[in-house]
Design a protein around this motif. Structure first.
Motif, mmCIF file in Angstrom:
data_model
loop_
_atom_site.group_PDB
_atom_site.id
_atom_site.type_symbol
_atom_site.label_atom_id
_atom_site.label_comp_id
_atom_site.label_asym_id
_atom_site.label_seq_id
_atom_site.Cartn_x
_atom_site.Cartn_y
_atom_site.Cartn_z
ATOM 1 N N ASN A 1 16.278 -3.372 7.845
ATOM 2 C CA ASN A 1 16.247 -1.799 7.827
ATOM 3 C C ASN A 1 15.343 -0.994 8.968
ATOM 4 N N THR A 2 15.770 0.022 9.422
ATOM 5 C CA THR A 2 14.907 0.840 10.304
ATOM 6 C C THR A 2 14.623 2.002 10.055
ATOM 7 N N ARG A 3 13.228 2.696 10.486
ATOM 8 C CA ARG A 3 12.919 4.197 10.215
ATOM 9 C C ARG A 3 12.309 4.527 11.486
ATOM 10 N N LEU A 4 12.763 5.840 11.712
ATOM 11 C CA LEU A 4 11.791 6.574 12.713
ATOM 12 C C LEU A 4 11.275 7.805 12.040
ATOM 13 N N GLY A 5 10.061 8.260 12.548
ATOM 14 C CA GLY A 5 9.620 9.538 11.775
ATOM 15 C C GLY A 5 8.540 10.289 12.793
ATOM 16 N N THR B 1 0.880 -1.172 0.100
ATOM 17 C CA THR B 1 0.033 0.150 -0.092
ATOM 18 C C THR B 1 0.973 1.176 -0.169
ATOM 19 N N GLU B 2 0.253 2.342 -0.374
ATOM 20 C CA GLU B 2 1.111 3.540 -0.139
ATOM 21 C C GLU B 2 1.726 4.017 1.105
ATOM 22 N N ASP B 3 0.984 3.588 2.024
ATOM 23 C CA ASP B 3 1.628 3.723 3.484
ATOM 24 C C ASP B 3 2.835 2.496 3.679
ATOM 25 N N ALA B 4 2.635 1.462 3.144
ATOM 26 C CA ALA B 4 3.757 0.631 3.372
ATOM 27 C C ALA B 4 5.099 0.960 2.804
ATOM 28 N N ILE B 5 4.495 1.514 1.342
ATOM 29 C CA ILE B 5 5.738 1.868 0.304
ATOM 30 C C ILE B 5 6.406 3.142 1.048
ATOM 31 N N GLU B 6 5.774 4.048 1.767
ATOM 32 C CA GLU B 6 6.653 5.196 2.468
ATOM 33 C C GLU B 6 7.183 4.680 3.730
ATOM 34 N N LYS B 7 6.550 3.783 4.297
ATOM 35 C CA LYS B 7 7.272 3.545 5.776
ATOM 36 C C LYS B 7 8.289 2.630 5.505
ATOM 37 N N LYS B 8 8.364 1.680 4.582
ATOM 38 C CA LYS B 8 9.455 0.729 4.197
ATOM 39 C C LYS B 8 10.440 1.198 3.471
ATOM 40 N N ALA C 1 7.716 -4.525 12.124
ATOM 41 C CA ALA C 1 7.084 -4.137 13.281
ATOM 42 C C ALA C 1 7.117 -2.581 13.339
ATOM 43 N N GLN C 2 5.785 -2.050 13.928
ATOM 44 C CA GLN C 2 5.887 -0.505 13.838
ATOM 45 C C GLN C 2 5.146 -0.135 14.994
ATOM 46 N N VAL C 3 5.765 0.646 16.041
ATOM 47 C CA VAL C 3 5.440 1.341 17.148
ATOM 48 C C VAL C 3 4.808 2.627 16.916
ATOM 49 N N HIS C 4 3.635 3.173 17.431
ATOM 50 C CA HIS C 4 3.494 4.490 16.938
ATOM 51 C C HIS C 4 2.623 4.995 17.866
ATOM 52 N N GLY D 1 0.469 15.659 15.824
ATOM 53 C CA GLY D 1 0.985 14.966 15.065
ATOM 54 C C GLY D 1 1.092 13.617 15.531
ATOM 55 N N THR D 2 1.749 12.665 14.840
ATOM 56 C CA THR D 2 1.902 11.291 15.275
ATOM 57 C C THR D 2 3.378 11.033 15.207
ATOM 58 N N TRP D 3 3.945 9.918 15.671
ATOM 59 C CA TRP D 3 5.322 9.470 15.555
ATOM 60 C C TRP D 3 5.182 8.106 15.367
ATOM 61 N N TYR D 4 6.405 7.618 14.985
ATOM 62 C CA TYR D 4 6.489 6.434 14.685
ATOM 63 C C TYR D 4 7.896 5.689 14.634
ATOM 64 N N VAL D 5 8.113 4.400 14.983
ATOM 65 C CA VAL D 5 9.433 3.805 14.806
ATOM 66 C C VAL D 5 9.135 2.486 14.095
ATOM 67 N N ARG D 6 9.794 1.928 13.052
ATOM 68 C CA ARG D 6 9.450 0.764 12.442
ATOM 69 C C ARG D 6 10.931 0.148 12.194
ATOM 70 N N GLY D 7 11.121 -1.158 12.153
ATOM 71 C CA GLY D 7 11.820 -2.212 11.796
ATOM 72 C C GLY D 7 11.391 -3.013 10.749
ATOM 73 N N ASP D 8 12.281 -3.489 9.796
ATOM 74 C CA ASP D 8 11.757 -4.667 8.762
ATOM 75 C C ASP D 8 13.040 -5.344 8.523
ATOM 76 N N MET D 9 12.809 -7.054 8.580
ATOM 77 C CA MET D 9 13.836 -7.655 8.094
ATOM 78 C C MET D 9 13.165 -8.711 7.162
#
Length: 916
Positions: free
Chosen positions: A851-855, A151-158, A809-812, A820-828
């Motif tokens: 891979n990791t991402r926080l925003g 999805t659009e959200d998965a593409i952006e967050k990953k 996994a995404q913590v938000h 606003g919102t925050w998130y921390v994401r990790g993908d294996m």
């Protein structure tokens, strides 16, 4: 046009936004009040009127959002929220209550963007992801096909930005970009469920933009900011046509918005990584014409240093733009036009050589060390036993390099500036080592609803044009210390040192047209009937070596090939019972193939490959016609209202082909090709797919899942055939490539994926695939010469991962400021090792990437920091057998080494986006 629909049914015109209000005397849902409904299947707008009449709820919606949607029949007692859920299910629309008490019906994406009121999950959201796997909008978990959706959200967050990222995040999908001594973006094989294609020009999976075919993987390197990406697994011939042998990948673009809006984003990262993107969307003429335009610029320096020159390997640059226009001349007619233009400009690719033999300079300096760890009992061309040092087991680390002679001296620049034998003009082609590629794609889609009949006429027209020029050092070691005297003094105009630069060029063009009539009145029967046409042209050119480039050794342009494909297709779906549905689909396909003489003409001295005689440039050498019927039958059953099981049977055919590349070589090389068993004509390969699946939602929609198992006998398999021969005419070694029907494989596997809202602020997504291949029969002279193996029974297909998995996994949560919102994401991601060939002698290690991402996200802007390949994993991404090249070509008779693709190493980045 704003319309107000009163409970009594009268209309009042209020403006140009098409807002409809069904007014009632009650403004709130009764908590548990039940209503008796008797609503016929009909256009959704009419169904909502009936809903309002019964419940006396006040409903608001934009008529344009309801256009094309139909409501199912609804009979029995339901609460108002449950009734809305059934009427809106699968439409992509959600309902939510405004502070005034009005129930607003709108697309799910608008509900997500507006913080005023939460969407009613039961009323058509419920985590639904709409897909168009059967050329109509369906809930992903109600579609009886194995598929994955980003999805659009998965593409952006990953952080998904290209086709390789799509594959890495989709178990059961592998991208192989390794062949002919190079590993770059000019060569990309899409491998779904282990169906390894013979070569990139003969794919087993097809790519689409908005359901229209695209010529190659190039389009996916240029597209950005999609609405979603759909990965369909298993034969898809009925609705998607040619080359969907193992599946299809469909890129779905975003549609223009109703108000002027857009975004600007930028990314910076280590090793000169950058990406700049801008898009704008909105109306040009209210209620008639809207647009969406994007521009995108991406670049990076490679992760690896060339030991010989010190430059980076793997540099990439892409500039692209898209424009979409949507016209709605009436409420029943929608016309969409889309255009894409892109240019790639890459440096030398990141690859390494693992040699089974040592190559040393005259002074004894080792240039290429031997990494052989085994000796294979091979066979020579006469069948006698020979000993071949090679690499067995799991590939070792590189003992040297990566190293390439990528110095663009006068030998190279003169050769690339010479127009003789060039397919792409020197002005448009590569100027040094690397890749230059230009691509554009156009499509036009029109949908016309024929009143309230339930009939829709659709037209899909597309055109693709691609040309690329790629130049590489295919010996894969950089030195000028080895003299070019393997067969005596070098010819005039050749360098005095040994080197193997090689130019590969290609032009692809295709036009397609599809006409389709669909029927859906919301009743038990839906159907589709259509016809399609595809006209595809392809031509290649190549040349190089250690001879006098540009003096007596030139590039050669191959004869072109063309295929014209005609198709008639249908789909019939019937609801036998409320919980039981059956579908019967099929396509009758006619493929007409043509092969033409090379531009300089061609003289056939014998009847071996083509009828003897002299052919002028462009004359038809070969033609053939193939006819196939490709059915698919599906039975689906609702185990519960939220869980569906299905079983399907389908057939697929991958088109036939002609080998024309070696017809442009000298007579001695053609005789060598004949001796090696190469043939000009290659017949279609076929597959029969048996599949069962289970998908749905559990635990109050907190868990969504999909599982599938399949068995697919693959017959008349097309495989790549390569021989390396010394050409006495040009006094240089030439690589002869072809394909042949040399295999039979049984494919089977299991796939699972899902998402889990584990806690309020923790989301988990997971996926895994087991894709097993068991070879029944296989022939490849080069592999048998290397290994001595002639019976490949029980072996596995090369270049594909048997096991693959992803876990995210995404913590938000909400920011304390409340805005606003925050998130921390990790993908294996995990891919098991890839075999180099069907002998299963050597494979890559398993690849694990984290891979990791926080925003943080605000209404108008977002910012994120990310790390790709957190643990700096250097595992090879691809593998291919190669012949180690030396000045006397002593190790070129058989495979004598491996070329491995090198990964992008750990990268840090910062990204920001502003929306307006």
């Amino acid at each position: 046009m704003m319309k107000v629909l009163m409970a009594a049914g009268c209309r009042v015109s209020l403006g140009a936004l098409g807002l409809a209000l069904a007014v009632s005397g009650q403004s709130a849902f009764a908590a548990e009040q039940m209503y008796r409904f008797d609503i016929e299947a009909q256009p959704l707008q009419g169904a909502l009127r009936e809903f309002s009449r019964v419940t006396r709820e006040q409903i608001a919606y934009a008529a344009s959002d309801l256009r094309g949607h139909r409501g199912p029949s609804l009979r029995g007692e339901y609460s108002s929220s449950a009734a809305l859920g059934r009427l809106l299910g699968g439409s992509g629309l959600v309902s939510r209550r405004k502070p005034s008490g009005v129930i607003l019906i709108e697309p799910a994406r608008l509900a997500e963007d507006d913080g005023q009121g939460a969407p009613n999950v039961a009323a058509g959201s419920g985590g639904e992801i709409l897909v168009t796997a059967r050329k109509r909008a369906e809930d992903m978990l109600k579609t009886p096909i194995s598929l994955s959706v980003l999805t659009e959200d998965a593409i952006e967050k990953k952080g998904i930005v290209n086709l390789n990222d799509v594959a890495n995040n989709t178990p059961g999908v592998v991208i192989n970009n390794n062949a002919a001594g190079r590993s770059d973006r000019s060569f990309q094989q899409v491998i779904i469920r282990g169906f390894t294609p013979s070569q990139a020009t003969n794919p087993t999976a097809a790519l689409f933009i908005d359901g229209t075919p695209v010529a190659s993987t190039t389009a996916f390197s240029a597209l950005s900011d999609p609405a979603r990406v759909e990965v369909l697994k298993g034969p898809q011939a009925a609705y998607f046509g040619r080359n969907t042998f193992s599946g299809a990948i469909n890129f779905v673009s975003k549609t223009p918005s109703d108000t002027l809006s857009g975004s600007v984003s930028g990314m910076v990262g280590t090793r000169d990584n950058y990406r700049v993107h801008a898009d704008m969307s909105g109306p040009l003429v209210d209620d008639l014409l809207s647009f969406r335009a994007t521009v995108n610029r991406f670049g990076k320096s490679g992760s690896w240093r060339n030991d010989f020159t010190g430059e980076t390997l793997g540099d990439q640059r892409t500039t692209s733009g898209t424009l979409q226009l949507v016209a709605t001349p009436s409420s029943a007619l929608t016309i969409k036009g889309f255009g894409l233009l892109s240019k790639d400009k890459d440096g030398p690719s990141a690859q390494g050589l693992i040699s089974a033999y040592e190559i040393a300079a005259p002074d004894g300096t080792v240039v290429v060390p031997s990494q052989s760890n085994c000796t294979l009992s091979g066979r020579n061309s006469a069948g006698g036993a020979i000993s071949n040092p090679f690499i067995c087991g799991v590939t070792p680390d590189l003992a040297f390099g990566p190293s390439q002679n990528t110095i663009a001296n006068s030998y190279i620049t003169d050769f690339l500036a010479n127009p003789t034998g060039r397919l792409v003009s020197p002005e448009d082609g590569v100027k040094g080592y690397g890749l230059v590629r230009r691509y554009y794609h156009l499509h036009l889609i029109a949908d016309w609803e024929l009143g309230d009949s339930g009939l829709t006429i659709s037209s899909l027209t597309s055109y693709n044009n691609e040309r690329y020029s790629q130049f590489s050092d295919i010996d894969n070691y950089g030195t000028t210390a080895i003299p070019n005297n393997g067969f005596g003094p070098p010819p005039p105009g050749a360098p005095d040192y040994f080197d193997m630069p090689y130019l590969v060029e290609r032009v692809n063009r295709d036009f397609s047209q599809e006409m389709r009539l669909s029927y859906d009145r919301g009743g038990p029967f839906t159907g589709t009937l259509g016809a399609s046409y595809l006209n595809a042209f392809a031509q290649g050119g190549l040349g190089g070596g250690n001879g006098a480039l540009g003096t007596s050794t030139f590039s050669n342009v191959d004869g072109a090939t063309r295929n014209r494909t005609f198709g008639l297709f249908f789909g019939a779906n019937y609801e036998v019972l409320p919980e039981l549905r059956v579908s019967l689909e099929g396509r009758y396909q006619i493929d007409k193939l043509y092969a033409y003489a090379q531009p300089t003409g061609f003289t056939a001295d014998s009847d071996i490959f083509v009828p003897q005689g002299t052919y002028a440039g462009g004359d038809t050498l070969l033609k053939a016609t193939y006819r196939n019927f490709l059915p698919r039958a599906i039975v689906e059953y609702d185990v519960t209202p939220d869980v569906m099981a299905y079983a399907s049977y389908s057939k697929g055919v991958n088109p036939a082909a002609f080998n024309v590349g070696f017809l442009s070589f000298s007579a001695p090389l053609q005789r060598a090709a004949e001796a090696a068993g190469l043939q000009v004509r290659v017949d279609p390969e076929k597959v029969t797919n048996y599949e069962i699946g289970l998908k749905g939602r559990l635990f109050d929609n907190r868990l969504s899942f999909a599982m599938a198992a399949y068995y697919a006998p693959w017959r008349n398999q097309i495989n790549a055939l390569t021989i390396t021969e010394f050409d006495p005419v040009t006094q240089s070694v030439q690589i002869i490539r072809a394909t042949g029907n040399t295999g039979s494989v049984d494919m089977k596997g299991f796939e699972v994926e899902g998402s889990l809202a584990l806690f309020e602020h923790l989301d988990i997504d997971f996926a895994g695939a087991y894709n097993d291949s068991k070879i029944k029969s296989y022939e490849n002279a080069q592999v048998s010469q290397l290994t001595g193996i002639t019976d490949f029974s029980g072996k596995e297909n090369p270049n594909t991962a048997k096991y693959s998995a992803t876990l995210g996994a995404q913590v938000h949560g909400d920011l304390e400021t409340g805005d606003g919102t925050w998130y921390v994401r990790g993908d294996m991601t995990y891919k098991s090792g890839l075999w180099a060939d069907a002998s299963n002698t050597v494979r890559t290690p398993s690849l694990v990437t984290v891979n990791t991402r926080l925003g943080v996200d605000f209404e108008a802007f977002s910012i994120s920091a990310w790390v790709r390949n957190v643990f700096d994993n250097e595992t090879y991404t691809s593998i291919a057998n190669t012949s180690v090249l030396s000045n006397n070509f002593a190790y070129s008779t058989y495979y004598s080494g491996l070329v491995v693709g090198l990964p992008e190493r750990r990268t840090f980045g910062l990204e920001g986006k502003y929306r307006f």
